[in-house]
Design a protein around this motif. Structure first.
Motif, PDB file in Angstrom:
ATOM      1  N   PHE A   1     -95.025 -39.945 -68.844  1.00  0.00           N
ATOM      2  CA  PHE A   1     -95.767 -40.160 -69.984  1.00  0.00           C
ATOM      3  C   PHE A   1     -97.032 -41.172 -69.906  1.00  0.00           C
ATOM      4  O   PHE A   1     -96.777 -42.126 -69.192  1.00  0.00           O
ATOM      5  N   LYS A   2     -97.977 -40.619 -70.604  1.00  0.00           N
ATOM      6  CA  LYS A   2     -99.203 -41.633 -70.267  1.00  0.00           C
ATOM      7  C   LYS A   2     -99.210 -42.796 -71.832  1.00  0.00           C
ATOM      8  O   LYS A   2     -98.579 -42.390 -72.797  1.00  0.00           O
ATOM      9  N   GLN A   3     -99.888 -43.827 -71.270  1.00  0.00           N
ATOM     10  CA  GLN A   3    -100.031 -44.610 -72.358  1.00  0.00           C
ATOM     11  C   GLN A   3    -101.218 -43.980 -73.358  1.00  0.00           C
ATOM     12  O   GLN A   3    -102.047 -43.422 -73.051  1.00  0.00           O
ATOM     13  N   ILE A   4    -100.964 -44.426 -74.627  1.00  0.00           N
ATOM     14  CA  ILE A   4    -101.712 -44.154 -75.777  1.00  0.00           C
ATOM     15  C   ILE A   4    -103.215 -44.864 -75.387  1.00  0.00           C
ATOM     16  O   ILE A   4    -103.142 -46.082 -75.390  1.00  0.00           O
ATOM     17  N   GLN A   5    -104.144 -44.079 -75.464  1.00  0.00           N
ATOM     18  CA  GLN A   5    -105.478 -44.912 -75.119  1.00  0.00           C
ATOM     19  C   GLN A   5    -106.315 -45.102 -76.610  1.00  0.00           C
ATOM     20  O   GLN A   5    -106.323 -44.030 -77.340  1.00  0.00           O
ATOM     21  N   THR A   6    -106.904 -45.957 -76.976  1.00  0.00           N
ATOM     22  CA  THR A   6    -107.849 -46.178 -78.121  1.00  0.00           C
ATOM     23  C   THR A   6    -109.005 -46.905 -77.669  1.00  0.00           C
ATOM     24  O   THR A   6    -109.099 -47.538 -76.609  1.00  0.00           O
ATOM     25  N   LEU A   7    -110.001 -46.866 -78.637  1.00  0.00           N
ATOM     26  CA  LEU A   7    -111.123 -47.377 -78.332  1.00  0.00           C
ATOM     27  C   LEU A   7    -111.176 -49.059 -78.930  1.00  0.00           C
ATOM     28  O   LEU A   7    -111.950 -49.837 -78.353  1.00  0.00           O
ATOM     29  N   GLY A   8    -110.223 -49.362 -79.620  1.00  0.00           N
ATOM     30  CA  GLY A   8    -110.144 -50.688 -80.061  1.00  0.00           C
ATOM     31  C   GLY A   8    -109.193 -51.506 -79.428  1.00  0.00           C
ATOM     32  O   GLY A   8    -108.333 -50.853 -78.516  1.00  0.00           O
TER      33      GLY A   8
END
Length: 127
Positions: free
Chosen positions: A6-13
């Motif tokens: 599983f990959k880490q959730i990515q956000t712009l913030g």
């Protein structure tokens, strides 16, 4: 347990935290903690159709919250997100019945659940 990478959730913030879970309403009775799925929170039935989720940690701000009502049979009931209070780490969730135009309890049933996901900001850094 899934055997995938599983990959880490990515956000712009900066510092976005996701808390998700579900619990089983128990009619007019207290929610059994053993019905809770997810980590970092507890829940209590505070009055007819009203639940208060208390988060384990205090966050800078709540970006958004979504909750759904899973029912064993069709109904005019739905969930409304209520007040989030950062100082007390609480979020109110109410069950609304469109037919009665009032908050209502949800009967205890193995297939009745309140599901939620909340996105918090855990950083004072602005984008």
């Amino acid at each position: 347990m899934a055997s995938r990478m599983f990959k880490q959730i990515q956000t712009l913030g900066h510092g976005i935290v996701v808390i998700a879970g579900s619990f089983a309403p128990n009619g007019t009775g207290a929610v059994a903690a053993t019905s809770n799925k997810g980590m970092g929170w507890t829940v209590a039935r505070t009055s007819t159709g009203l639940f208060t989720i208390t988060f384990a940690d205090e966050y800078v701000d709540m970006h958004s919250a979504t909750a759904t009502l899973q029912l064993a049979t069709g109904s005019d009931k739905y969930i409304q997100i209520g007040t989030y209070t950062a100082a007390s780490k609480t979020l109110e969730i109410r069950v609304w019945d469109e037919s009665d135009a009032a908050v209502v309890d949800v009967a205890a049933d193995a297939n009745n659940r309140v599901n939620f996901i909340v996105f918090f900001k855990n950083s004072g850094v602005t984008n």
